[in-house]
Design a protein around this motif. Structure first.
Motif, PDB file in Angstrom:
ATOM      1  N   PHE A 149       0.827  -1.202   0.000  1.00  0.00           N
ATOM      2  CA  PHE A 149       0.000   0.000   0.000  1.00  0.00           C
ATOM      3  C   PHE A 149       0.873   1.269   0.000  1.00  0.00           C
ATOM      4  CE2 PHE A 149      -3.747  -2.360   2.100  1.00  0.00           C
ATOM      5  CZ  PHE A 149      -4.240  -2.705   0.852  1.00  0.00           C
ATOM      6  N   VAL A 150       1.917   1.251   0.814  1.00  0.00           N
ATOM      7  CA  VAL A 150       2.801   2.419   0.879  1.00  0.00           C
ATOM      8  C   VAL A 150       3.512   2.617  -0.456  1.00  0.00           C
ATOM      9  CG1 VAL A 150       4.879   3.339   1.966  1.00  0.00           C
ATOM     10  CG2 VAL A 150       3.099   2.305   3.377  1.00  0.00           C
ATOM     11  N   SER A 151       3.896   1.531  -1.108  1.00  0.00           N
ATOM     12  CA  SER A 151       4.557   1.642  -2.412  1.00  0.00           C
ATOM     13  C   SER A 151       3.611   2.245  -3.447  1.00  0.00           C
ATOM     14  CB  SER A 151       5.034   0.264  -2.878  1.00  0.00           C
ATOM     15  OG  SER A 151       5.976  -0.274  -1.974  1.00  0.00           O
ATOM     16  N   ALA A 152       2.344   1.789  -3.432  1.00  0.00           N
ATOM     17  CA  ALA A 152       1.357   2.352  -4.354  1.00  0.00           C
ATOM     18  C   ALA A 152       1.135   3.830  -4.074  1.00  0.00           C
ATOM     19  CB  ALA A 152       0.037   1.583  -4.233  1.00  0.00           C
ATOM     20  N   TYR A 153       1.113   4.186  -2.802  1.00  0.00           N
ATOM     21  CA  TYR A 153       0.938   5.586  -2.417  1.00  0.00           C
ATOM     22  C   TYR A 153       2.111   6.435  -2.909  1.00  0.00           C
ATOM     23  CZ  TYR A 153       1.459   9.582   0.728  1.00  0.00           C
ATOM     24  OH  TYR A 153       1.671  10.831   1.248  1.00  0.00           O
ATOM     25  N   ALA A 154       3.342   5.923  -2.748  1.00  0.00           N
ATOM     26  CA  ALA A 154       4.521   6.674  -3.164  1.00  0.00           C
ATOM     27  C   ALA A 154       4.515   6.925  -4.665  1.00  0.00           C
ATOM     28  CB  ALA A 154       5.785   5.921  -2.753  1.00  0.00           C
ATOM     29  N   LEU A 211       3.105   9.202   7.223  1.00  0.00           N
ATOM     30  CA  LEU A 211       2.636   9.430   5.864  1.00  0.00           C
ATOM     31  C   LEU A 211       1.522  10.467   5.823  1.00  0.00           C
ATOM     32  CD1 LEU A 211       2.418   5.793   4.472  1.00  0.00           C
ATOM     33  CD2 LEU A 211       4.147   7.491   3.940  1.00  0.00           C
ATOM     34  N   ILE A 212       0.713  10.478   6.875  1.00  0.00           N
ATOM     35  CA  ILE A 212      -0.463  11.348   6.889  1.00  0.00           C
ATOM     36  C   ILE A 212      -0.101  12.796   7.201  1.00  0.00           C
ATOM     37  CG2 ILE A 212      -2.614  11.817   8.154  1.00  0.00           C
ATOM     38  CD1 ILE A 212      -2.939   8.767   8.414  1.00  0.00           C
ATOM     39  N   VAL A 213       0.824  13.020   8.155  1.00  0.00           N
ATOM     40  CA  VAL A 213       0.998  14.379   8.674  1.00  0.00           C
ATOM     41  C   VAL A 213       2.384  14.981   8.466  1.00  0.00           C
ATOM     42  CG1 VAL A 213      -0.729  13.916  10.452  1.00  0.00           C
ATOM     43  CG2 VAL A 213       1.690  13.660  11.012  1.00  0.00           C
ATOM     44  N   SER A 214       3.377  14.215   8.062  1.00  0.00           N
ATOM     45  CA  SER A 214       4.747  14.738   8.038  1.00  0.00           C
ATOM     46  C   SER A 214       5.054  15.452   6.736  1.00  0.00           C
ATOM     47  CB  SER A 214       5.764  13.608   8.271  1.00  0.00           C
ATOM     48  OG  SER A 214       5.705  13.158   9.601  1.00  0.00           O
ATOM     49  N   GLU A 215       4.795  16.734   6.693  1.00  0.00           N
ATOM     50  CA  GLU A 215       5.139  17.521   5.515  1.00  0.00           C
ATOM     51  C   GLU A 215       6.652  17.651   5.356  1.00  0.00           C
ATOM     52  OE1 GLU A 215       1.695  20.588   4.384  1.00  0.00           O
ATOM     53  OE2 GLU A 215       2.779  21.127   6.213  1.00  0.00           O
ATOM     54  N   ASP A 216       7.387  17.572   6.460  1.00  0.00           N
ATOM     55  CA  ASP A 216       8.841  17.683   6.377  1.00  0.00           C
ATOM     56  C   ASP A 216       9.452  16.531   5.583  1.00  0.00           C
ATOM     57  OD1 ASP A 216       8.769  19.986   7.847  1.00  0.00           O
ATOM     58  OD2 ASP A 216       9.153  18.993   9.771  1.00  0.00           O
ATOM     59  N   LEU A 217       8.745  15.384   5.547  1.00  0.00           N
ATOM     60  CA  LEU A 217       9.232  14.245   4.777  1.00  0.00           C
ATOM     61  C   LEU A 217       8.809  14.332   3.313  1.00  0.00           C
ATOM     62  CD1 LEU A 217       8.495  11.317   7.269  1.00  0.00           C
ATOM     63  CD2 LEU A 217      10.671  12.466   6.862  1.00  0.00           C
TER      64      LEU A 217
END
Length: 229
Positions: free
Chosen positions: A63-68, A213-219
């Motif tokens: 899921f994270v890979s698809a999101y990226a 993934l949801i909140v870290s704009e710094d990333l």
């Protein structure tokens, strides 16, 4: 974004490495009892949990890979950040701590602290689920639905899949509580509490990755913007 992906990949690798260390003591080449008994069934239950966590980790990685991959497209538009997410995260942290407290109470033979720890862990987890549903309602009331944008779709996907795993954990928690209240088999009760604690720690670790993934704009990976909802 690259730095963020490296960070999250490393964090997931730590989780998978922890799972591997749990199974490294299993030696299938050693002679096993001809007829299965409690001593062989209980290690099998523990190994079964580790296998399940490995499969669940693979699902979240996909899921994270698809999101990226989807994040890299030009039409990506973050949704507002629900304030309740921070409180929900604190509730899950508290639930994990309470479950570990239960394990420690069990090992020192403190039945009262064990029951209180299990009750606190269950209550905090129910609070986490209720909080997540409240977040969904906030987003729906603000017209951020699954079909509204890719960011909203991934938000619902991540929280829904994680929430289903939490609900499954509550079923196991209820069985562990029942065994503690009726200690006909102390070994089974002990194993149930320990497996619940392991699972809760895993749920927390996965949620922290999703929360990043949801909140870290710094990333450079945030599903939600800095604007609160």
């Amino acid at each position: 974004m690259t730095i963020g992906l490296v960070f999250l990949t490393g964090l997931m690798a730590l989780i998978v490495g922890w799972l591997f260390r749990q199974t490294i003591d299993v030696q299938p080449w050693q002679a096993q009892p001809a007829t299965p008994g409690p001593s062989s069934v209980r290690p099998a239950m523990r190994t079964g949990l580790w296998v399940f966590l490995g499969v669940a980790s693979s699902l979240f990685v996909l899921f994270v890979s698809a999101y990226a991959m989807r994040l890299g497209l030009a039409d990506w538009s973050p949704i507002p950040r629900p304030r309740l997410l921070a409180l929900n995260t604190a509730l899950l942290v508290g639930a994990s701590v309470a479950m570990q407290w239960s394990v420690r109470a069990l090992r020192r033979g403190d039945g009262g602290a064990l029951r209180h720890g299990l009750a606190a862990g269950g209550a905090l987890t129910v609070g986490f689920v209720a909080g997540q549903l409240a977040v969904w309602k906030q987003l729906a009331d603000a017209d951020y639905l699954v079909a509204s944008s890719a960011a909203a779709a991934f938000f619902y996907l991540f929280t829904a899949v994680h929430g289903l795993h939490v609900l499954g954990g509550l079923v196991a928690w209820a069985r562990a509580v029942a065994r503690v209240r009726r200690p006909q088999d102390p070994a089974a009760a002990k194993l149930g509490v320990e497996l619940c604690a392991t699972y809760w720690h895993y749920l927390l670790a996965v949620w922290l990755v999703l929360y990043a993934l949801i909140v870290s704009e710094d990333l450079g990976l945030a599903i939600c913007s800095a604007s609160p909802l």
